[in-house]
Design an enzyme around this catalytic site. Sequence first.
Site, PDB file in Angstrom:
ATOM      1  N   LYS B  77      40.289  37.545  39.103  1.00 25.59           N
ATOM      2  CA  LYS B  77      39.992  38.716  39.937  1.00 25.59           C
ATOM      3  C   LYS B  77      39.905  39.943  39.024  1.00 25.59           C
ATOM      4  O   LYS B  77      40.661  40.046  38.041  1.00 25.59           O
ATOM      5  CB  LYS B  77      41.123  38.880  40.948  1.00 25.59           C
ATOM      6  CG  LYS B  77      40.941  39.962  41.984  1.00 25.59           C
ATOM      7  CD  LYS B  77      42.113  39.881  42.968  1.00 25.59           C
ATOM      8  CE  LYS B  77      41.935  40.881  44.103  1.00 25.59           C
ATOM      9  NZ  LYS B  77      43.040  40.778  45.081  1.00 25.59           N
ATOM     10  N   SER B 152      41.709  40.986  49.772  1.00 25.44           N
ATOM     11  CA  SER B 152      40.853  41.567  48.791  1.00 25.44           C
ATOM     12  C   SER B 152      40.323  40.575  47.754  1.00 25.44           C
ATOM     13  O   SER B 152      39.394  40.890  47.012  1.00 25.44           O
ATOM     14  CB  SER B 152      41.581  42.709  48.077  1.00 25.44           C
ATOM     15  OG  SER B 152      42.742  42.216  47.480  1.00 25.44           O
ATOM     16  N   SER B 176      46.135  39.305  50.570  1.00 21.64           N
ATOM     17  CA  SER B 176      44.861  39.279  49.845  1.00 21.64           C
ATOM     18  C   SER B 176      44.487  37.998  49.145  1.00 21.64           C
ATOM     19  O   SER B 176      43.378  37.902  48.629  1.00 21.64           O
ATOM     20  CB  SER B 176      44.824  40.426  48.833  1.00 21.64           C
ATOM     21  OG  SER B 176      44.693  41.641  49.535  1.00 21.64           O
TER      22      SER B 176
END
Lengths: 104, 485
Positions: B77, B152, B176
């Site tokens: 990420k 996210s 997330s």
Amino acid sequence: MFPCFGVNMLTKEQVQYLAKLSRLELNEAEVKKFQGQLSAILAYVEKLREVNTNGVEPTAQATGLENVARADEADTFGGETKVGVVANVPKKKGEYVQVRAVFD
Amino acid sequence: MELVNLSIKESHEGLVKKKFSCVELTQAYLDRIKKVEPKINSFVTVTEKLALGQAKAVDKNGVEKKQMLSGVPAALKDVFCYEGVGATASSKILKGYIPPYHATSVARLKQQGMVLLGKTNTDEFTMGSSTETSAFGATKNPWDTTRVSGGSSGGSAAAVTAGECAYTLGTDTGGSIRQPAAFCGVTGLKVTYGRTSRFGVMSMASSLDTIGPLARSVEDIAYVLQAIAGSDTRDSTTPKVAIPDYLAALVGAEKSVKGLKIGLPKQYFIKGMDAEVETSVREAARIYEKMGAKIIEVDLPLTEYAVATYYIICPAEVSSNMARYDGVRYGSVEAAKTLYDTYAKTRARGFGDEVKRRIMIGTYVLSHGYYDAYYKQAMKVRTLIRQEFKKVFEGVDILLTPTTPTTAFKIGENADDPIKMYLADVFTIPASLAGIPGLALPAGFVDKLPVGVQLLAPWFAEAKLLSVGHAYQQVTNWHKERPSL
């Protein structure tokens, strides 16, 4: 600056003050937009007033750890790491970070 | 044999037995990325040259036989620092930032032989539940590209299900990892707060942030967790708790479900959630019952206050953590005559709306005269929520809940309604406040969209959590389904 909570709508001035504290430049339209959205969020979280928290300790941190320390020894970073750090600085003079005057 | 759908174990075995080379495996992923990226936009940066260089080195030096992650291509990420590779947090304010160091979790994976395919898309600074607040466009759900991938860690979840990598690391602060895992039909683990190191991962809310893996099975998750778990001298919030053998915990998983007490919290079955999502959870409960578990209804009355608690504490911590992005030491900067204007203009141009909202809410609830009513009250409610979980775990071993109230919503559907967006995390937030671990498992489909269930365990009980999750994947095949992109 802020009147008592329970007020339904943040005022324009309150939003502008928050923006100033947050170091965020907002235009008129943004102030208006955030006024509505922030007020709605704050109205939602008012819900927490329903919970009786008498005598409850606040959770300051999640692990229960205390005073996690390391030896008081200086570590020097030179070479490539330093080059890498300096390379990221947007405005610089040599290896020095350049900023606008801190004092008037 | 589709190389891009192999599990970590299969990939590693294939490399050891020389069924394919690391370059072939890596190239297969890179080709897949090229093919599907125009449709889903899950990567911010693809590190093709780096990946192939690393793959060549693995082939040259020989894959490490004892390290299951050796030679296996992964993604990170875009809030993780990988030395020399741009990290943006999907924000304009970090344009051009190149980390001069590795995050600890990254260094641990690198030591195990990870091949880096690239950095995945996220909501800006991980603030969001849909990856729509990314400055680089939303990541589309590979199962239906008119819908969000969740957030996210939406880029991470989409990349895993679309076969663009074998596994990824994501972050989970309020859901997330778990929520996008549910929306994309992959397996995702939120660890106990402090189980993994946050050093080198851009902070959003420091008392809530966790870092963890997303992959295509619980077994894959276990391999990654084994590599990254453990205290770190550079993260003083990582207690020195022993690291169990997570892979050993999976052996005999089905048998160990016999006699297990699984709690179904009645506050997690609410009005407004999809009926079919509820059905999937109850079906999962039946499956566990058939394996010999005892399903017990439990009570978590503070659940309804969790979202409000979180949206005071999280923005408060965000307002502090975002202060460092000021155009001085890294990232983009706006021309200005005064120091104040440098800050105000840089942050105004560099941050998106959600980031600004959270900074301002945080500033408000921490300000003089409001701190006690909002922030302190929220911290006290947080204590009560923790205590509530502690108590419930005296009566049951594991909790089984839905992960999300709905399946993936349409892109743009919640974008203008912050509160509606926040409520997408209603089932994931309580565990974040308490700091307990949670595992999101694919549990079926509703109208061709993935549905997930969530298992919650006590603090540092990841071994039990993974074992119970693995047992479910031994008798179901949901986690093996792939979108047809």
